[in-house]
Design a protein around this motif. Structure first.
Motif, PDB file in Angstrom:
ATOM      1  N   ARG A 113      43.179  -9.766 136.250  1.00 35.93           N
ATOM      2  CA  ARG A 113      42.293  -9.000 135.371  1.00 35.93           C
ATOM      3  C   ARG A 113      42.601  -9.201 133.891  1.00 35.93           C
ATOM      4  O   ARG A 113      41.882  -8.683 133.031  1.00 35.93           O
ATOM      5  CB  ARG A 113      42.428  -7.498 135.668  1.00 35.93           C
ATOM      6  N   PHE A 114      43.649  -9.912 133.569  1.00 30.17           N
ATOM      7  CA  PHE A 114      44.096  -9.969 132.179  1.00 30.17           C
ATOM      8  C   PHE A 114      43.022 -10.527 131.254  1.00 30.17           C
ATOM      9  O   PHE A 114      42.847 -10.040 130.127  1.00 30.17           O
ATOM     10  CB  PHE A 114      45.377 -10.786 132.057  1.00 30.17           C
ATOM     11  N   ALA A 115      42.314 -11.562 131.691  1.00 31.48           N
ATOM     12  CA  ALA A 115      41.255 -12.117 130.855  1.00 31.48           C
ATOM     13  C   ALA A 115      40.171 -11.072 130.594  1.00 31.48           C
ATOM     14  O   ALA A 115      39.610 -10.998 129.493  1.00 31.48           O
ATOM     15  CB  ALA A 115      40.649 -13.361 131.504  1.00 31.48           C
ATOM     16  N   GLY A 116      39.897 -10.249 131.599  1.00 32.59           N
ATOM     17  CA  GLY A 116      38.912  -9.183 131.416  1.00 32.59           C
ATOM     18  C   GLY A 116      39.364  -8.137 130.427  1.00 32.59           C
ATOM     19  O   GLY A 116      38.567  -7.635 129.627  1.00 32.59           O
ATOM     20  N   PHE A 117      40.646  -7.800 130.427  1.00 31.59           N
ATOM     21  CA  PHE A 117      41.160  -6.838 129.454  1.00 31.59           C
ATOM     22  C   PHE A 117      41.092  -7.416 128.037  1.00 31.59           C
ATOM     23  O   PHE A 117      40.751  -6.713 127.080  1.00 31.59           O
ATOM     24  CB  PHE A 117      42.600  -6.452 129.787  1.00 31.59           C
ATOM     25  N   ALA A 118      41.412  -8.702 127.899  1.00 32.46           N
ATOM     26  CA  ALA A 118      41.330  -9.335 126.579  1.00 32.46           C
ATOM     27  C   ALA A 118      39.890  -9.326 126.080  1.00 32.46           C
ATOM     28  O   ALA A 118      39.622  -9.031 124.906  1.00 32.46           O
ATOM     29  CB  ALA A 118      41.878 -10.753 126.640  1.00 32.46           C
ATOM     30  N   ALA A 119      38.932  -9.627 126.952  1.00 36.10           N
ATOM     31  CA  ALA A 119      37.522  -9.602 126.557  1.00 36.10           C
ATOM     32  C   ALA A 119      37.072  -8.193 126.182  1.00 36.10           C
ATOM     33  O   ALA A 119      36.180  -8.013 125.340  1.00 36.10           O
ATOM     34  CB  ALA A 119      36.667 -10.147 127.697  1.00 36.10           C
ATOM     35  N   ALA A 120      37.686  -7.177 126.807  1.00 31.90           N
ATOM     36  CA  ALA A 120      37.343  -5.786 126.499  1.00 31.90           C
ATOM     37  C   ALA A 120      37.835  -5.348 125.127  1.00 31.90           C
ATOM     38  O   ALA A 120      37.371  -4.338 124.596  1.00 31.90           O
ATOM     39  CB  ALA A 120      37.920  -4.865 127.569  1.00 31.90           C
ATOM     40  N   GLY A 121      38.790  -6.078 124.551  1.00 32.24           N
ATOM     41  CA  GLY A 121      39.308  -5.728 123.235  1.00 32.24           C
ATOM     42  C   GLY A 121      40.793  -5.485 123.179  1.00 32.24           C
ATOM     43  O   GLY A 121      41.347  -5.260 122.099  1.00 32.24           O
ATOM     44  N   VAL A 122      41.484  -5.510 124.332  1.00 29.63           N
ATOM     45  CA  VAL A 122      42.940  -5.355 124.322  1.00 29.63           C
ATOM     46  C   VAL A 122      43.554  -6.571 123.625  1.00 29.63           C
ATOM     47  O   VAL A 122      43.215  -7.719 123.937  1.00 29.63           O
ATOM     48  CB  VAL A 122      43.486  -5.234 125.759  1.00 29.63           C
ATOM     49  N   ASN A 123      44.445  -6.316 122.667  1.00 28.04           N
ATOM     50  CA  ASN A 123      45.065  -7.437 121.949  1.00 28.04           C
ATOM     51  C   ASN A 123      46.592  -7.442 122.047  1.00 28.04           C
ATOM     52  O   ASN A 123      47.251  -8.265 121.402  1.00 28.04           O
ATOM     53  CB  ASN A 123      44.626  -7.465 120.482  1.00 28.04           C
TER      54      ASN A 123
END
Length: 384
Positions: A113-123
């Motif tokens: 899921r990490f790519a999805g979290f990055a796309a959500a705005g997690v940096n």
């Protein structure tokens, strides 16, 4: 009760608590729970409602950081994370360099899921590795093995500009000779931040019960001190400086969200068991997930307590002394309404300064390198 402190111009921080885990670790006393199933839509709706409640009480502020903690927030659907980030930055204007951290555990399902979290705005990702060998991971009750942990770290470093990971040391049977190569390996991964925690036996945990029965052999105090000193020396040599008792970072990579806590800034807390501090008011949520969920639906499940100046000052002292930079006296008074001297026992401060454990000057108060391993004991001595 005292008067509330005036609204501070400082930015605010937002903490979001996700209470669910795959398993309950035997050392953990956090508000975490194992559930067979979770209604993701209901949880997203409730978290957004809780967020709106806090935003209405902290208008006109700038948002400096968001921290998704737990529990295991990497079990959250990325769409829920995205919805919360979007709502938070709608309620409050975001700082240009806003820090958005999500805690993750390194099972393969969550890592995907990490790519999805990055796309959500997690940096910024904080990864709970906890140990770098399978035997200790099993002893710590972790639901991942080392191969999964290292794979998750690779994925995290590919998706996020800022990555931190946690290790627990001072584990049963650990010595400086066994810890040194493990820590060297951790440093070699090249992250800009490490959280290195000495294992603490917390009341109510399985580890504490095992220790009481003589079934868990913890390092003695001399070994613990040696492990702490070794940790400080090796991280400093690598340019990862201890800016807080357990947190090490390259200059500029410190956790800005956690610094808001340690410098006694305002922060909103949402989700089960979440705490907040806003303008001299302590906020808290019901801890049990189902009770919190029902409370939000009913417009309840929250408590607010106006803190006295003494209470605010005690909290600021406890939090601030953990920092290597210590407590800034001017900020302390601005945030609590009391001078730093009002909450100190001056005779004991002088004694600890003479012993080389504390430094005090017109700028404030801080622990020396010799005093930092004993922060809790020092606090018990000096708090008025």
């Amino acid at each position: 009760m005292g008067n509330p402190i005036p609204a501070a111009p400082d930015p605010i921080a937002l903490y979001v608590h996700w209470p669910f885990c795959v398993t309950k670790c035997p050392y953990c006393d956090f508000n975490s729970h194992v559930r067979a199933s979770i209604d993701d839509n209901a949880w997203r709706t409730a978290l957004l409602a809780d967020l709106a409640h806090e935003a209405a009480r902290l208008p006109g502020r700038r948002l400096a950081s968001i921290f998704f903690g737990g529990g295991t927030p990497s079990l959250m659907p990325p769409a829920t994370v995205a919805a919360i980030i979007d709502a938070a930055t709608h309620h409050w204007p975001a700082a240009p360099d806003i820090e958005i951290t999500l805690e993750a555990n390194p099972s393969s399902v969550e890592a995907a899921r990490f790519a999805g979290f990055a796309a959500a705005g997690v940096n910024r990702l904080s990864l709970g590795l906890q140990a770098l060998n399978d035997a200790d991971l099993k002893a710590l009750g972790r639901p991942h093995d080392l191969a999964q942990g290292l794979a998750a770290l690779d994925i995290a470093q590919a998706n996020f500009a800022r990555v931190s990971f946690d290790l627990i040391y001072d584990r049963p049977g650990m010595t400086p000779d066994s810890w040194a190569p493990e820590l060297a390996r951790a440093i070699a991964f090249g992250t800009s931040h490490l959280s290195l925690y000495q294992l603490t036996l917390e009341p109510g945990t399985r580890f504490t019960a095992l220790h009481a029965r003589g079934q868990l052999d913890m390092p003695d105090s001399d070994t613990s001190a040696d492990l702490f000193d070794l940790t400080r020396a090796m991280t400093a040599d690598a340019g990862l400086f201890a800016y807080e008792v357990s947190n090490h970072a390259r200059p500029g990579a410190e956790s800005r969200h956690n610094l808001a806590y340690w410098t006694y800034g305002d922060y909103a807390g949402i989700g089960p068991g979440a705490h907040g501090r806003r303008q001299g008011v302590a906020t808290a949520r019901l801890k049990k997930p189902e009770a919190w969920l029902a409370g939000v639906a009913a417009g309840s499940g929250r408590s607010e307590t106006l803190l006295t100046p003494d209470e605010r000052a005690t909290e600021a002292l406890v939090m601030g002394l953990r920092l290597a930079a210590g407590i800034d006296a001017a900020r302390f008074q601005a945030r609590t309404g009391l001078p730093l001297a009002a909450v100190l026992r001056p005779d004991r401060v002088v004694r600890l300064v003479d012993q080389g454990l504390l430094e005090q000057d017109t700028q404030g108060l801080r622990l020396t390198a010799a005093g930092q391993p004993f922060v809790d004991a020092v606090l018990k001595q000096i708090a008025a």
